[in-house]
Scaffold this active site. Structure first.
Site, short mmCIF file in Angstrom:
data_model
loop_
_atom_site.label_atom_id
_atom_site.label_comp_id
_atom_site.label_asym_id
_atom_site.label_seq_id
_atom_site.Cartn_x
_atom_site.Cartn_y
_atom_site.Cartn_z
N LYS A 114 -7.77 -9.72 -8.62
CA LYS A 114 -8.91 -9.74 -7.71
C LYS A 114 -9.99 -8.75 -8.20
CE LYS A 114 -9.50 -9.36 -2.75
NZ LYS A 114 -8.86 -9.21 -1.44
N LYS A 123 -13.12 -2.84 -6.25
CA LYS A 123 -13.90 -1.63 -6.41
C LYS A 123 -13.06 -0.49 -6.97
CE LYS A 123 -12.87 -0.60 -1.67
NZ LYS A 123 -12.27 -1.87 -1.34
N LYS A 156 0.82 -1.22 0.00
CA LYS A 156 0.00 0.00 0.00
C LYS A 156 0.85 1.26 0.00
CE LYS A 156 -4.44 -1.42 1.85
NZ LYS A 156 -5.51 -1.07 2.80
#
Ligand code: TRP
Length: 337
Positions: free
Chosen positions: A199, A202, A116
């Site tokens: 994956k 969103k 991240k």
């Protein structure tokens, strides 16, 4: 007396919940709760969300929307504790203590932080770095014993166990249980409809890559019709899916939605092409997700209702967490004047 089996799980408030969130988290939570063999505590973790920049109005909406999604998926707020994290200050209180238990070296090993933070680590927030300590506090503020999570959270959960153990031994008290992960099967790893190796997410720019929990029936059907596939018919066995990520994903979704194994799905569809399989999958997805999406939208619009649920869940959560914090503060040596 057997110790309490207490489930804690958390989900980040983000807009656009997907089929992946439903099959990977929400549906499982509803089922665990229905088993009645655990006490269940489910939390919308808004304090985790702000480890990366958020728009305040969107964060508030997303918090309600995720709560609505959980209820629409069958999580029953009368039968579990459902709340948002920031309402219960005990999480942050315990997280601070854990910041003083966990070691830099432990957190440095967290692969999700590295992903991240990316290349610009200097610019990541400190919150993003200590995020796993807050996650440990979420669970342990309730002495949670079982934690249903996806694969990607396994390392964080191991850290929570390390923190629990380190705390107990530092203060020579047996305060915290070592929470156990309940990892759900690979069938619940839902991949992108455009690229079976990634994956379903969103944050993917193309909306065609995912099924949102609030998509209308027609949109769901269209996304499945247009999903990437290959020209081969479906194989006899799952071995035949090994090199076919898109086919494997669609079979996996069919299996999860119909509560079957991929083997059972192939037993029915082997030899058929996607021209035959996709309409069946579209019908199935619409029949499962359609009503959930409708209910979710209805609930999201009723902010008074959702806020009321979160408030009363939050009050119950505080009642559970308060004595644990007192126990911890006493062990640590904080004066309670
Ligand atoms: N970190 C989890 C995620 O991103 C969410 C989470 C926060 C959580 N606190 C938790 C999950 C406690 C399980 C238990 O998915």
């Amino acid at each position: 007396m057997a110790p309490t089996r207490r489930i804690f799980s958390g989900i980040q408030p983000s807009g656009n919940l997907t089929l992946g969130n439903y099959l990977g988290a929400m549906r499982n939570w509803a089922r665990l709760q229905a088993e009645q063999s655990y006490e269940c505590i489910f939390c919308v973790v808004d304090q985790h969300a702000i480890t990366v920049p958020q728009n305040p109005a969107e964060l508030r909406n997303a918090t309600r929307e995720v709560a609505a999604g959980m209820i629409a998926s069958g999580v029953d707020p009368d039968d579990c504790v459902l709340f948002n994290q920031s309402y219960v200050p005990e999480h942050a209180q315990l997280a601070w203590v854990f910041n003083c238990v966990a070691r830099m070296g432990w957190l440095n090993r967290m692969t999700q932080f590295k992903e991240k933070a990316g290349k610009d680590r200097e610019n990541a927030t400190v919150g993003l770095f200590v995020y796993p300590n807050l996650m440990a506090a979420d669970i342990l503020a309730y002495k949670g014993t079982h934690v249903p999570v996806g694969d990607d959270q396994k390392q964080h959960l191991e850290l929570a166990r390390d923190i629990a153990q380190a705390f107990n031994s530092m203060f020579e008290k047996d305060i915290f249980p070592l929470p156990e992960p309940q990892i759900f099967g690979a069938a619940t790893r839902v991949m992108s409809l455009r690229d079976g190796t990634r994956k379903m997410s969103k944050s993917e720019p193309s909306d065609m890559s995912r099924i949102n929990m609030t998509d209308e029936a027609e949109v769901i059907a269209q996304k499945i019709r247009k999903a990437k596939t290959d020209p081969e018919p479906l194989p006899e066995t799952t071995d035949g899916l090994a090199e076919r990520p898109e086919a494997r994903n669609l079979v996996g979704i069919y299996a999860a939605l119909s509560d079957q194994t991929p083997e059972q799905v192939l037993a029915e569809f082997a030899g058929q092409g996607f021209g035959a399989f996709k309409p069946k999958l579209a019908d199935l997805a619409v029949s499962v997700m359609g009503p959930i999406g409708t209910e979710m939208k209805r609930l999201s619009a009723d902010t008074t209702y959702v806020d009321g649920i979160l408030r009363s869940g939050g009050d119950r959560a505080r009642d559970l967490a308060r004595p644990v914090i007192e126990e911890v503060y006493d062990a640590v040596g904080f004066l309670r004047p």
